[in-house]
Design a protein around this motif. Structure first.
Motif, short mmCIF file in Angstrom:
data_model
loop_
_atom_site.label_atom_id
_atom_site.label_comp_id
_atom_site.label_asym_id
_atom_site.label_seq_id
_atom_site.Cartn_x
_atom_site.Cartn_y
_atom_site.Cartn_z
N LEU A 255 0.82 -1.22 0.00
CA LEU A 255 0.00 0.00 0.00
C LEU A 255 0.85 1.27 0.00
O LEU A 255 0.33 2.37 -0.14
N GLY A 256 2.15 1.09 0.18
CA GLY A 256 3.04 2.25 0.24
C GLY A 256 3.12 2.87 1.61
O GLY A 256 3.38 4.08 1.75
N SER A 257 2.88 2.08 2.66
CA SER A 257 2.89 2.61 4.03
C SER A 257 4.27 3.13 4.40
O SER A 257 5.30 2.59 3.95
N TYR A 258 4.27 4.14 5.24
CA TYR A 258 5.51 4.71 5.74
C TYR A 258 5.89 4.08 7.09
O TYR A 258 5.06 3.45 7.75
N ALA A 259 7.13 4.30 7.49
CA ALA A 259 7.66 3.70 8.70
C ALA A 259 7.18 4.43 9.95
O ALA A 259 6.63 5.53 9.88
N ASN A 260 7.39 3.81 11.08
CA ASN A 260 7.14 4.40 12.40
C ASN A 260 5.68 4.78 12.62
O ASN A 260 5.37 5.72 13.36
N ASP A 261 4.78 4.07 11.96
CA ASP A 261 3.34 4.26 12.15
C ASP A 261 2.93 5.72 11.93
O ASP A 261 2.05 6.24 12.62
N ASP A 262 3.57 6.37 10.98
CA ASP A 262 3.21 7.75 10.62
C ASP A 262 2.91 7.78 9.13
O ASP A 262 3.82 7.77 8.30
N GLN A 263 1.64 7.83 8.80
CA GLN A 263 1.22 7.76 7.40
C GLN A 263 0.92 9.13 6.82
O GLN A 263 0.32 9.24 5.73
N GLY A 264 1.29 10.19 7.52
CA GLY A 264 1.11 11.52 6.99
C GLY A 264 -0.35 11.88 6.82
O GLY A 264 -1.17 11.67 7.71
N LEU A 265 -0.70 12.41 5.65
CA LEU A 265 -2.06 12.89 5.40
C LEU A 265 -3.09 11.77 5.54
O LEU A 265 -4.23 12.01 5.93
N ALA A 266 -2.70 10.53 5.26
CA ALA A 266 -3.63 9.40 5.34
C ALA A 266 -4.14 9.16 6.75
O ALA A 266 -5.22 8.58 6.94
N ASP A 267 -3.39 9.60 7.76
CA ASP A 267 -3.86 9.45 9.14
C ASP A 267 -5.10 10.31 9.41
O ASP A 267 -5.81 10.08 10.38
N LEU A 268 -5.34 11.29 8.55
CA LEU A 268 -6.53 12.13 8.67
C LEU A 268 -7.60 11.75 7.66
O LEU A 268 -8.79 11.73 7.97
N THR A 269 -7.19 11.45 6.43
CA THR A 269 -8.17 11.19 5.37
C THR A 269 -8.58 9.73 5.28
O THR A 269 -9.63 9.42 4.70
N TYR A 270 -7.73 8.83 5.82
CA TYR A 270 -7.96 7.38 5.75
C TYR A 270 -7.99 6.88 4.31
O TYR A 270 -8.56 5.83 4.02
N ARG A 271 -7.33 7.59 3.42
CA ARG A 271 -7.26 7.17 2.03
C ARG A 271 -5.88 6.58 1.76
O ARG A 271 -4.86 7.19 2.07
N ASP A 272 -5.86 5.38 1.16
CA ASP A 272 -4.58 4.73 0.90
C ASP A 272 -3.67 5.57 0.02
O ASP A 272 -2.45 5.59 0.20
N GLN A 273 -4.23 6.30 -0.92
CA GLN A 273 -3.41 7.10 -1.83
C GLN A 273 -2.75 8.29 -1.14
O GLN A 273 -1.87 8.93 -1.71
#
Length: 362
Positions: A255-273
């Motif tokens: 899915l292209g997940s980032y490290a350290n459980d910090d997904q950036g904008l996706a943590d707010l939008t819940y969108r994989d992209q």
């Protein structure tokens, strides 16, 4: 006649009390070539408010345990950033992200590394004050004590707000006014581009400038405009630009997940992209703000350039959410040095001189 004069004196006294001297408007330190920033109607800029905000910015008593000030993580000589990968909160806990520089943030369209709904500086300032996970300034639960500590500011609050009452709403407005005042437009690049000083940049820096705005390097797509950031809002900004980008730092899964459980904008939008998308900060004074990226995982500007030349880092090069402008560059060592030299020309010497750290030394 005596009654008449007594009555007249009372009327004059009432008029004087109701017609207090209006606060002195703030004089922006912005050249004519640049637009004035947008300012909320409920928090107009005044000199008194900016001066009060500066005092509060450097005051350790604003934290719950009195061990940190705003300036602890936003240090003037580092362009109001901090030279560590991630800051530490007032209670010793490591914060999630690198401390952003406070450079021309009056022009920001959004705040924080990855928050598309945080569009006003006043709202941003509330977060470090009251955050509980992680704790930053630790004001939550200590509100009354903090306000009591700041009692010696009553005269300044009266001057800034018309009454001596000290509230967190006024603290936030004063801090926001001070941070809005941190505008800088006197780098070598500014003297070359806006003051028409042809000798302000070296030949190498001019080469780097041309590379920066070229379709080969494509830096300007994410760091465009006079503030070198797409996350901008001002009268000259007529288009809605995309402020958040995935730069190929990580790829932890398909899915292209980032490290350290910090997904950036996706943590707010819940969108994989939106996984791994973070705001492109201004490049003004960028040479002063190492380390780089949202997690401080890139140590130097040389490494930043190498990362973009490679089209990302490690598995992140193949991240499905990566920006189309981070595709790798066939760059020579001379070109990389020229680009580095240009980025260094964006430094405003006022930071180094300590022009904005007077309150810290008092």
């Amino acid at each position: 006649m005596k009654i008449f004069w007594c009555g007249l004196l009372v009327v004059c006294a009432l008029m004087m009390g109701s017609c207090q001297k209006a606060p002195e408007p703030y004089q922006w330190n912005i050249p004519e070539a640049f637009p004035k920033p947008f300012v909320p109607e409920d928090n107009p800029m005044t000199q008194a408010k900016v001066e009060l905000g500066e005092k509060l910015f450097f005051d350790f008593r604003l934290s719950g345990n009195q061990v940190q000030a705003c300036a602890s993580c936003h240090i003037p000589q580092f362009a109001f950033s901090q030279p560590v990968a991630k800051s530490t909160g007032s209670t010793g806990g490591e914060l999630k992200r690198n401390a952003l520089a406070l450079v021309n943030v009056a022009y920001n369209g959004t705040f924080n590394w990855a928050h598309n709904g945080l569009t006003q500086l006043e709202s941003q300032i509330v977060l470090p004050l009251f955050n509980e996970e992680p704790i930053e300034m630790g004001a939550t639960g200590n509100e009354a004590e903090i306000l009591n500590r700041l009692g010696d500011y009553q005269a300044q609050f009266k001057q800034a707000f018309g009454s001596k009452e000290i509230t967190f709403d006024r603290i936030v407005k004063a801090l926001a006014s001070y941070v809005r005042s941190l505008n800088f437009f006197d780098s070598a690049f500014d003297r070359y581009a806006y003051q028409m000083q042809d000798d302000a940049l070296t030949e190498q820096q001019i080469e780097g400038l041309n590379l920066f705005f070229s379709e080969k390097f494509e830096c300007f797509h994410c760091h465009g405009g006079f503030n070198f950031s797409q996350s901008s809002k001002h009268a000259f900004q007529t288009l809605d630009l995309v402020p958040f980008h995935n730069t190929g730092l990580y790829m932890e899964d398909e899915l292209g997940s980032y490290a350290n459980d910090d997904q950036g904008l996706a943590d707010l939008t819940y969108r994989d992209q939106d996984r791994g998308k973070f705001r492109a900060p201004t490049l003004r004074n960028i040479a002063l703000t190492a380390p780089y990226m949202h997690d401080g995982s890139v140590a130097s500007l040389e490494e930043v350039i190498d990362l973009y030349v490679a089209g990302g880092r490690g598995r992140g090069i193949n991240n499905p959410n990566k920006s189309i402008f981070v595709r790798g560059i066939n760059a020579t060592e001379e070109e990389k040095l020229a680009l580095l030299s240009f980025l260094e020309s964006l430094t405003d010497e006022a930071f180094i001189s300590g022009k904005f750290s007077s309150a810290q030394s008092e």
